[in-house]
Design a protein around this motif. Structure first.
Motif, short mmCIF file in Angstrom:
data_model
loop_
_atom_site.label_atom_id
_atom_site.label_comp_id
_atom_site.label_asym_id
_atom_site.label_seq_id
_atom_site.Cartn_x
_atom_site.Cartn_y
_atom_site.Cartn_z
N ARG A 27 -7.46 19.90 -3.81
CA ARG A 27 -8.29 19.31 -2.74
C ARG A 27 -8.60 17.85 -3.03
NH1 ARG A 27 -12.49 24.07 -2.49
NH2 ARG A 27 -11.18 25.64 -1.51
N VAL A 28 -8.83 17.53 -4.30
CA VAL A 28 -9.14 16.15 -4.69
C VAL A 28 -8.00 15.21 -4.30
CG1 VAL A 28 -9.47 14.63 -6.69
CG2 VAL A 28 -10.73 16.78 -6.53
N ILE A 29 -6.77 15.67 -4.45
CA ILE A 29 -5.62 14.81 -4.13
C ILE A 29 -5.11 15.03 -2.71
CG2 ILE A 29 -4.95 14.52 -6.53
CD1 ILE A 29 -2.68 16.54 -6.04
N GLY A 30 -5.71 15.96 -1.99
CA GLY A 30 -5.30 16.18 -0.61
C GLY A 30 -3.99 16.91 -0.46
N ARG A 31 -3.71 17.80 -1.38
CA ARG A 31 -2.46 18.57 -1.36
C ARG A 31 -2.78 20.06 -1.38
NH1 ARG A 31 2.68 15.99 -1.21
NH2 ARG A 31 2.42 13.91 -2.07
N SER A 32 -1.74 20.86 -1.20
CA SER A 32 -1.92 22.31 -1.26
C SER A 32 -1.99 22.77 -2.71
CB SER A 32 -0.76 23.03 -0.55
OG SER A 32 0.42 22.93 -1.32
N GLU A 33 -2.59 23.92 -2.90
CA GLU A 33 -2.67 24.50 -4.24
C GLU A 33 -1.27 24.77 -4.80
OE1 GLU A 33 -4.78 28.33 -6.44
OE2 GLU A 33 -5.17 27.95 -4.32
N GLY A 34 -0.36 25.23 -3.95
CA GLY A 34 1.01 25.51 -4.39
C GLY A 34 1.73 24.27 -4.89
#
Length: 70
Positions: A27-34
């Motif tokens: 979330r911090v980098i604005g990406r998905s967990e996968g």
């Protein structure tokens, strides 16, 4: 002589020490967990992330960028 800094293990250690989950870091980098999970499981000592994402994670975790290979 000091041991070389290994960016990926350093990031993982910082996440463990601060009890930051992969989901939160993603979330911090604005990406998905996968997306982040795949990169954290790399068979490398380097971080396979864009510099801006490493920067955001470093600031969030309080880790100097030099320790994350930037």
């Amino acid at each position: 002589m000091a041991a070389p800094i290994r960016p990926l293990p350093r990031l993982l250690r910082a996440m463990r020490e601060r009890q930051v989950s992969v989901r939160t870091a993603a979330r911090v980098i604005g990406r998905s967990e996968g997306y982040l999970s795949k990169r954290l499981k790399a068979d490398s000592y380097l971080l396979d992330l864009p510099v801006d994402e490493i920067d955001r994670l470093g600031r969030f975790l309080g880790v100097p960028l030099a320790e994350l290979g930037v």
